[in-house]
Enzyme design. Structure first.
Site, PDB file in Angstrom:
ATOM      1  N   GLY A   7     -43.989 -48.911 -89.287  1.00 51.94           N
ATOM      2  CA  GLY A   7     -42.830 -48.891 -89.852  1.00 51.94           C
ATOM      3  C   GLY A   7     -43.092 -48.493 -91.538  1.00 51.94           C
ATOM      4  O   GLY A   7     -42.690 -49.194 -92.436  1.00 51.94           O
ATOM      5  N   GLY A  12     -44.002 -49.770 -96.772  1.00 53.03           N
ATOM      6  CA  GLY A  12     -45.124 -49.566 -96.097  1.00 53.03           C
ATOM      7  C   GLY A  12     -46.191 -48.313 -96.540  1.00 53.03           C
ATOM      8  O   GLY A  12     -47.241 -48.345 -96.539  1.00 53.03           O
ATOM      9  N   LYS A  77     -37.677 -52.810 -89.999  1.00 53.45           N
ATOM     10  CA  LYS A  77     -36.590 -53.743 -90.075  1.00 53.45           C
ATOM     11  C   LYS A  77     -36.591 -54.530 -88.953  1.00 53.45           C
ATOM     12  O   LYS A  77     -37.095 -54.475 -87.936  1.00 53.45           O
ATOM     13  CB  LYS A  77     -35.331 -52.834 -89.967  1.00 53.45           C
ATOM     14  CG  LYS A  77     -34.942 -51.940 -91.047  1.00 53.45           C
ATOM     15  CD  LYS A  77     -34.768 -52.785 -92.332  1.00 53.45           C
ATOM     16  CE  LYS A  77     -34.062 -51.725 -93.493  1.00 53.45           C
ATOM     17  NZ  LYS A  77     -34.004 -52.529 -94.729  1.00 53.45           N
ATOM     18  N   LYS A 186     -39.049 -67.584 -99.722  1.00 51.43           N
ATOM     19  CA  LYS A 186     -38.727 -66.352 -99.620  1.00 51.43           C
ATOM     20  C   LYS A 186     -37.284 -66.222 -99.072  1.00 51.43           C
ATOM     21  O   LYS A 186     -36.455 -65.577 -99.552  1.00 51.43           O
ATOM     22  CB  LYS A 186     -39.453 -65.384 -99.237  1.00 51.43           C
ATOM     23  CG  LYS A 186     -39.218 -63.767 -99.161  1.00 51.43           C
ATOM     24  CD  LYS A 186     -39.325 -63.321-100.607  1.00 51.43           C
ATOM     25  CE  LYS A 186     -38.819 -61.788-100.812  1.00 51.43           C
ATOM     26  NZ  LYS A 186     -39.594 -61.090-100.271  1.00 51.43           N
ATOM     27  N   SER A 258     -30.713 -55.864-100.492  1.00 49.00           N
ATOM     28  CA  SER A 258     -30.946 -55.099 -99.377  1.00 49.00           C
ATOM     29  C   SER A 258     -29.792 -54.999 -98.536  1.00 49.00           C
ATOM     30  O   SER A 258     -29.473 -54.028 -97.717  1.00 49.00           O
ATOM     31  CB  SER A 258     -32.339 -55.235 -98.940  1.00 49.00           C
ATOM     32  OG  SER A 258     -32.202 -56.415 -98.530  1.00 49.00           O
TER      33      SER A 258
END
Length: 317
Positions: A7, A12, A77, A186, A258
Site C-alpha cells: 500500500g 507508504g 486503506k 490514536k 481524512s
C-alpha cells in the site's frame, strides 16, 4: 533487511523512501501502473523542506514474483486489508513479520486471520505524505514519530530490530509495551473529529467553532474511553477533552480530516475501523455505544447516497 511496503501511497512512499535511502532492501507495492512505472524509471521523487531528490527503489503493482520479505509493512486503506494480505501470501515466509501502521483499530485481527497472530505487529505513525503525481510525493518525516510493538507488549528482538532499522532511516521510532493503548489513544483522536467532519462537511476551524459539535465529539470519545477501560486497555488520556484538543493541535483552520477527504473524492471511508471499532468493542464487553453507532450510521448513509448517485440513469421506456 528486506521490507515490502504493502500500500505504497503517499505515506507508504515516505516511509519506504526513507528506509531505502538508509540501505534497506525495499519494494513499494501500489496498484497504480503509472505510479509504479514512474518510480522504476526515474526513482521515487521525494519533496522535502531541503529540496527534491530521487531515491532508487523497486516498485511493483502486486506481490506476484517478489521474493519472501523479512517485514511486510501494511499501509493499505482499512477496507482493503484482507484483500491486500491475501494477495501477499507469496511473500510471507516462515520468519516474516507483518506490521500494520494503518489508521483505526481491528486491522491486526484481520491480518492475524490470514497469516497467524504470532506474525503480526502493530503500530501508529505520525509521518505524513502527500501525493504530488506519479512517483512524486511530498514527504513529512522530520520530527514525526512512530510507535510499534508486539500485541502482547513483549520487547522481542524482532520488534527492536525493526525499530532500529526505522531509526537508522531517520524515522523516529520507539517500541511500546502497551501498543494496544497507543492504538486506542490514536483512535480517540480520530473518533473526536473524523465522522463529525465527514457528516457536516466542515474543515477543522469551522468544526471547532460550534459548541454542539464539541459536545457530540466529547460524548463519542467518552463512550470510546469507557469501552477501552472495560476491555482492559491502558490509555494515556484521562478526559475526553484531551482527544478533542489533541486532534486540532498545530493544524491550520482549513485542515480536512481524512474521512472528509474520502467523501469529497466519492470514496468509501474507514468508518468501520474508527467509530465502528468502538461499537464492536462495546458489544464484546456488553456496553452500549449509541453516539458512535449513530455516527457510523450517518457516514454509511452518506456512502450509500454516493453509490446511488453513481448508478447510471435507466432510460424510460
Amino acid at each position: 533487511m528486506n521490507i515490502c511496503i504493502l500500500g505504497a501511497g503517499a505515506l507508504g512512499c515516505a516511509i519506504g523512501g526513507a528506509l531505502a535511502e538508509a540501505g534497506a532492501d525495499v519494494t513499494l507495492v501500489n496498484r497504480s501502473p503509472a505510479h509504479v512505472a514512474a518510480i522504476n524509471a526515474h526513482g521515487l521523487a521525494l519533496v522535502t523542506p531541503d529540496g527534491e531528490r530521487a531515491v532508487a527503489v523497486r516498485a511493483a503493482t502486486s506481490c506476484e514474483g517478489l521474493g519472501v520479505a523479512d517485514v511486510v509493512v501494511v499501509l493499505v486503506k482499512s477496507f482493503d486489508t484482507r484483500t491486500a494480505i491475501e494477495g501477499a501470501r507469496s511473500i510471507v515466509g516462515p520468519d516474516t513479520v507483518v506490521l500494520s501502521l494503518q489508521n483505526g483499530l481491528g486491522h491486526e485481527d484481520l491480518l492475524a486471520e490470514v497469516v497467524g497472530r504470532e506474525r503480526v505487529l502493530a503500530g501508529k505513525t505520525y509521518v505524513g505524505g502527500v501525493m504530488l503525481g506519479p512517483g512524486r510525493i511530498l514527504s513529512g518525516v522530520t520530527g514525526k514519530h512512530t510507535v510499534i510493538g508486539e500485541l502482547d507488549g513483549t520487547a522481542t528482538p524482532r520488534v527492536q530490530a525493526i525499530a532500529a532499522a526505522f531509526n537508522r532511516a531517520g524515522l523516529r521510532t520507539e517500541v511500546s509495551d502497551n501498543i494496544l493503548g497507543t492504538m486506542w489513544d490514536k483512535l480517540l483522536i480520530n473518533v473526536a473529529t473524523g465522522a463529525l467532519s465527514g457528516i457536516t462537511g466542515l474543515v477543522y476551524g469551522e468544526l471547532y467553532a460550534i459548541p454542539a459539535l464539541r459536545d457530540t465529539a466529547l460524548a463519542a470519545v467518552a463512550e470510546a474511553m469507557a469501552v477501552a477501560r472495560a476491555s482492559g486497555v491502558r490509555l494515556s488520556m484521562a478526559e475526553p477533552v484531551e482527544a478533542w484538543d489533541r486532534a486540532a493541535a498545530g493544524l491550520p483552520f482549513a485542515f480536512k480530516t481524512s474521512m472528509l477527504q474520502s467523501l469529497e473524492k466519492g470514496s468509501i471511508t474507514e468508518i468501520d475501523f474508527i467509530n465502528g471499532a468502538v461499537v464492536r468493542a462495546g458489544a464484546r464487553v456488553g456496553m452500549p455505544t449509541p453516539v458512535n453507532a449513530a455516527l457510523v450510521a450517518c457516514i454509511q448513509g452518506i456512502e450509500r447516497r454516493m453509490a446511488i448517485d453513481r448508478q447510471p440513469v435507466q432510460p424510460k421506456e
